[in-house]
Scaffold this active site. Structure first.
Site, PDB file in Angstrom:
ATOM      1  N   HIS A 174       3.809  27.803  13.912  1.00  0.00           N
ATOM      2  CA  HIS A 174       3.709  26.531  13.182  1.00  0.00           C
ATOM      3  C   HIS A 174       2.899  26.714  11.888  1.00  0.00           C
ATOM      4  O   HIS A 174       3.318  26.263  10.816  1.00  0.00           O
ATOM      5  CB  HIS A 174       3.065  25.493  14.106  1.00  0.00           C
ATOM      6  CG  HIS A 174       2.860  24.140  13.496  1.00  0.00           C
ATOM      7  ND1 HIS A 174       3.529  23.019  13.916  1.00  0.00           N
ATOM      8  CD2 HIS A 174       2.047  23.726  12.490  1.00  0.00           C
ATOM      9  CE1 HIS A 174       3.144  21.974  13.194  1.00  0.00           C
ATOM     10  NE2 HIS A 174       2.233  22.379  12.322  1.00  0.00           N
ATOM     11  N   GLU A 175       1.762  27.404  11.989  1.00  0.00           N
ATOM     12  CA  GLU A 175       0.897  27.584  10.807  1.00  0.00           C
ATOM     13  C   GLU A 175       1.532  28.541   9.794  1.00  0.00           C
ATOM     14  O   GLU A 175       1.442  28.308   8.583  1.00  0.00           O
ATOM     15  CB  GLU A 175      -0.492  28.081  11.209  1.00  0.00           C
ATOM     16  CG  GLU A 175      -1.257  27.164  12.165  1.00  0.00           C
ATOM     17  CD  GLU A 175      -1.267  25.699  11.770  1.00  0.00           C
ATOM     18  OE1 GLU A 175      -1.254  25.395  10.553  1.00  0.00           O
ATOM     19  OE2 GLU A 175      -1.256  24.847  12.673  1.00  0.00           O
TER      20      GLU A 175
HETATM   21 NI    NI Z   1       1.101  21.469  10.785  1.00  0.00          NI
END
Ligand code: NI
Length: 210
Positions: A174-175
């Site tokens: 996600h990051e």
């Molecule tokens: Ni985010």
């Protein structure tokens, strides 16, 4: 990434603290350790801010001072949100930099990711609910590789490799997506994406009027 992507069962805190939607997104209200007092928090950009869509550039030696000053502020901002991951574009900075702390068992174990890259991903995928501090209160099931290997530099400049699965693999992906200008809503159907963006815009309008 927003805190606790999915709460699978009632936690030890029991039903006393009622969370939204039957406690699915329960966040701690009282036992949150204070954020580092000396670190000033940063404003988190909210979608559809165009800065969130820009690919970042690698951190180089000349960025050392900026990065050193920024990391405590990113961590303080993430803990206060509360979240388990925060990437530089979310605070308006186009650098390949993110912080993660899953805060398992309420322990703080921050990981600083400088120039992270996914070098391997499992063929096996997993579907989990995700949220994002740049899309407050919006959640969706996202399918991604179950396990990943990520290479990055730590704050000390030492190159490291993490092999992760489950929530950590999810958070890393996600990051790192953020560093490419990608949001979790890009990994769901356009129908659901548009629904989330409309809902978010409405909530932001109402917040501005309140
Ligand atoms: Ni985010």
């Amino acid at each position: 990434m927003g805190k606790r992507s999915r709460r699978r069962k009632a936690g030890p805190r029991g039903p006393g603290i009622a969370g939204r939607a039957g406690g699915r997104y329960l966040t701690r209200m009282t036992d949150q350790p204070p954020a580092p007092a000396e670190a000033e928090r940063l404003r988190i950009l909210i979608a559809p801010d165009p800065v969130l869509r820009r690919k970042t550039r690698p951190v180089v030696a000349a960025d050392a001072t900026v990065v050193r000053d920024l990391i405590p502020r990113m961590l303080a901002t993430m803990y206060a949100a509360p979240g388990i991951g925060l990437a530089a574009p979310q605070i308006g900075l186009g650098l390949r930099l993110a912080v993660i702390d899953l805060q398992r068992d309420d322990r703080r174990e921050p990981i600083v990711l400088i120039n992270p890259e996914i070098v391997a991903a499992s063929a096996e995928v997993e579907t989990r609910e995700e949220g994002c501090l740049s899309l407050p209160d919006q959640y969706a099931d996202v399918t991604r590789p179950r396990a990943v290997t990520v290479r990055f530099e730590g704050q000390d400049g030492v190159r490291r490799t993490i092999e992760a699965e489950g929530l950590m693999a999810r958070c890393l992906q996600h990051e790192i997506d953020h560093l490419e200008g990608v949001l979790f809503i890009d990994r769901i159907s356009s129908l659901r994406r548009n629904m989330i963006l409309r809902r978010l815009a409405k909530a932001q309008r109402e917040k501005a009027q309140a």
